[in-house]
Design an enzyme around this catalytic site. Structure first.
Site, PDB file in Angstrom:
ATOM      1  N   GLU A  69       0.811  -1.219   0.000  1.00  0.00           N
ATOM      2  CA  GLU A  69       0.000   0.000   0.000  1.00  0.00           C
ATOM      3  C   GLU A  69       0.850   1.277   0.000  1.00  0.00           C
ATOM      4  O   GLU A  69       0.522   2.245  -0.680  1.00  0.00           O
ATOM      5  CB  GLU A  69      -0.907  -0.010   1.238  1.00  0.00           C
ATOM      6  CG  GLU A  69      -1.987   1.039   1.200  1.00  0.00           C
ATOM      7  CD  GLU A  69      -2.935   0.893   2.370  1.00  0.00           C
ATOM      8  OE1 GLU A  69      -3.576  -0.173   2.489  1.00  0.00           O
ATOM      9  OE2 GLU A  69      -3.030   1.840   3.168  1.00  0.00           O
ATOM     10  N   ASP A  70       1.935   1.272   0.733  1.00  0.00           N
ATOM     11  CA  ASP A  70       2.641   2.541   0.990  1.00  0.00           C
ATOM     12  C   ASP A  70       4.070   2.623   0.476  1.00  0.00           C
ATOM     13  O   ASP A  70       4.745   3.633   0.717  1.00  0.00           O
ATOM     14  CB  ASP A  70       2.669   2.822   2.504  1.00  0.00           C
ATOM     15  CG  ASP A  70       1.280   3.110   3.057  1.00  0.00           C
ATOM     16  OD1 ASP A  70       0.416   3.552   2.274  1.00  0.00           O
ATOM     17  OD2 ASP A  70       1.059   2.882   4.250  1.00  0.00           O
TER      18      ASP A  70
HETATM   19  P1  NDP Z   1      -5.035   9.115   6.342  1.00  0.00           P
HETATM   20  O1  NDP Z   1      -5.461   7.778   5.845  1.00  0.00           O
HETATM   21  O2  NDP Z   1      -4.344  10.031   5.449  1.00  0.00           O
HETATM   22  O3  NDP Z   1      -4.166   8.928   7.659  1.00  0.00           O
HETATM   23  C1  NDP Z   1      -4.463   7.978   8.631  1.00  0.00           C
HETATM   24  C2  NDP Z   1      -3.434   6.894   8.561  1.00  0.00           C
HETATM   25  O4  NDP Z   1      -2.130   7.451   8.723  1.00  0.00           O
HETATM   26  C3  NDP Z   1      -3.557   5.881   9.660  1.00  0.00           C
HETATM   27  O5  NDP Z   1      -4.564   4.957   9.352  1.00  0.00           O
HETATM   28  C4  NDP Z   1      -2.157   5.297   9.666  1.00  0.00           C
HETATM   29  O6  NDP Z   1      -2.146   4.375   8.581  1.00  0.00           O
HETATM   30  C5  NDP Z   1      -1.265   6.480   9.299  1.00  0.00           C
HETATM   31  N1  NDP Z   1      -0.548   7.172  10.382  1.00  0.00           N
HETATM   32  C6  NDP Z   1       0.705   7.719  10.255  1.00  0.00           C
HETATM   33  N2  NDP Z   1       1.070   8.348  11.365  1.00  0.00           N
HETATM   34  C7  NDP Z   1       0.061   8.221  12.243  1.00  0.00           C
HETATM   35  C8  NDP Z   1      -0.109   8.670  13.590  1.00  0.00           C
HETATM   36  N3  NDP Z   1       0.821   9.379  14.219  1.00  0.00           N
HETATM   37  N4  NDP Z   1      -1.272   8.371  14.214  1.00  0.00           N
HETATM   38  C9  NDP Z   1      -2.218   7.665  13.577  1.00  0.00           C
HETATM   39  N5  NDP Z   1      -2.114   7.209  12.284  1.00  0.00           N
HETATM   40  C10 NDP Z   1      -0.976   7.486  11.635  1.00  0.00           C
HETATM   41  O7  NDP Z   1      -6.163   9.946   6.957  1.00  0.00           O
HETATM   42  P2  NDP Z   1      -7.683   9.640   7.126  1.00  0.00           P
HETATM   43  O8  NDP Z   1      -7.881   8.262   7.645  1.00  0.00           O
HETATM   44  O9  NDP Z   1      -8.251  10.738   7.880  1.00  0.00           O
HETATM   45  O10 NDP Z   1      -8.176   9.627   5.619  1.00  0.00           O
HETATM   46  C11 NDP Z   1      -8.361  10.728   4.867  1.00  0.00           C
HETATM   47  C12 NDP Z   1      -9.813  11.068   4.976  1.00  0.00           C
HETATM   48  O11 NDP Z   1      -9.869  12.212   5.790  1.00  0.00           O
HETATM   49  C13 NDP Z   1     -10.470  11.378   3.675  1.00  0.00           C
HETATM   50  O12 NDP Z   1     -11.646  10.598   3.578  1.00  0.00           O
HETATM   51  C14 NDP Z   1     -10.772  12.865   3.742  1.00  0.00           C
HETATM   52  O13 NDP Z   1     -12.042  13.141   3.204  1.00  0.00           O
HETATM   53  C15 NDP Z   1     -10.760  13.149   5.211  1.00  0.00           C
HETATM   54  N6  NDP Z   1     -10.223  14.440   5.572  1.00  0.00           N
HETATM   55  C16 NDP Z   1     -10.733  15.025   6.695  1.00  0.00           C
HETATM   56  C17 NDP Z   1     -10.287  16.239   7.111  1.00  0.00           C
HETATM   57  C18 NDP Z   1     -10.853  16.832   8.360  1.00  0.00           C
HETATM   58  O14 NDP Z   1     -10.369  17.848   8.839  1.00  0.00           O
HETATM   59  N7  NDP Z   1     -11.885  16.239   8.944  1.00  0.00           N
HETATM   60  C19 NDP Z   1      -9.251  16.970   6.367  1.00  0.00           C
HETATM   61  C20 NDP Z   1      -8.734  16.237   5.246  1.00  0.00           C
HETATM   62  C21 NDP Z   1      -9.228  15.014   4.876  1.00  0.00           C
HETATM   63  P3  NDP Z   1      -1.147   3.117   8.397  1.00  0.00           P
HETATM   64  O15 NDP Z   1      -1.566   2.017   9.281  1.00  0.00           O
HETATM   65  O16 NDP Z   1      -1.341   2.810   6.936  1.00  0.00           O
HETATM   66  O17 NDP Z   1       0.193   3.671   8.729  1.00  0.00           O
END
Ligand code: NDP
Ligand code: ZN
Length: 191
Positions: A69-70
């Site tokens: 995925e990443d």
């Molecule tokens: P991301 O998927 O971009 O980020 C979350 C992921 O980042 C986690 O699942 C984890 O994945 C990884 N991660 C890395 N560092 C950390 C950390 N310190 N703590 C926790 N997780 C970490 O974000 P979202 O899940 O929020 O997905 C984007 C969504 O957010 C979109 O649907 C968009 O519409 C929405 N959004 C909302 C905003 C708001 O202000 N409410 C603003 C912008 C977007 P892994 O296990 O893969 O490492």
């Protein structure tokens, strides 16, 4: 040492070496430049120490769970190095990056209940790890509202993963509650 133990150790350390190489330039989203590999190691550790899981294929898949995925790792790389069984667990934990983010998040909720018990355990540990990070080392750029929305979404996903490993499910419940309290009391979080 038995051949089986030797093979188990080999696959786990091959997975660690491969994942650390693939994630080497990546950092978590917190404010401490945490190396990304800390997260897959944490997921594997949770499976062993909290979930009581010792199957080396599941542990290796947990270590590799974010590589396709990443990172630039491909399906072919994982199959060639680790075989079809580990690949299938990794793929069960891999979002389709060609889809929009919101759709990927929806699919995690919808597809969770249909995954193998092994993939459900890896995903439970993944959510525990991320939810704990949200409370302790949250993504720097996220608003309080976004942190709360993230916790809400993990609860929806985890509800579809229940029934496979009670200790992991209980730990998730405790962790999400604690992180929610921490987020609610945050004052310095951006925006
Ligand atoms: P991301 O998927 O971009 O980020 C979350 C992921 O980042 C986690 O699942 C984890 O994945 C990884 N991660 C890395 N560092 C950390 C950390 N310190 N703590 C926790 N997780 C970490 O974000 P979202 O899940 O929020 O997905 C984007 C969504 O957010 C979109 O649907 C968009 O519409 C929405 N959004 C909302 C905003 C708001 O202000 N409410 C603003 C912008 C977007 P892994 O296990 O893969 O490492
Ligand atoms: Zn992950």
């Amino acid at each position: 040492m038995s051949q089986k133990k030797e093979d188990d150790l080999k696959v786990i350390f091959e997975a660690l070496a491969f994942a650390s190489k693939m994630h080497s330039s990546q950092r978590r989203k917190d404010n401490r430049d945490t190396p990304y590999i800390n997260h897959p190691i944490d997921v594997a550790r949770l499976l062993i120490t909290e979930g009581g899981i010792t199957d080396s294929s599941v542990i290796a898949a947990a270590i590799l769970h974010d590589t396709i995925e990443d990172t630039e790792a491909t399906v072919e790389d994982i199959e060639a190095l680790f075989g079809k069984k580990i690949l299938s667990f990794v793929l069960e934990c891999t979002d389709d990056k060609s889809l929009p983010k919101a759709e990927r998040k929806r699919l995690q909720v919808v597809n969770g209940p249909h995954k193998s018990p092994e993939a459900k355990c890896i995903k439970l540990s993944d959510k525990i790890s991320n939810v704990r990070d949200i409370g302790e080392y949250p993504p720097v750029l996220w608003s309080k509202q976004r942190l709360i929305e993230y916790l809400d979404w993990t609860q929806e996903v985890v509800n579809g993963l229940r029934g496979v490993n009670k200790p992991l499910e209980d730990l998730y419940d405790k962790t999400v509650e604690k992180s929610r309290e921490k987020v609610e009391s945050m004052t310095g979080q951006s925006k």
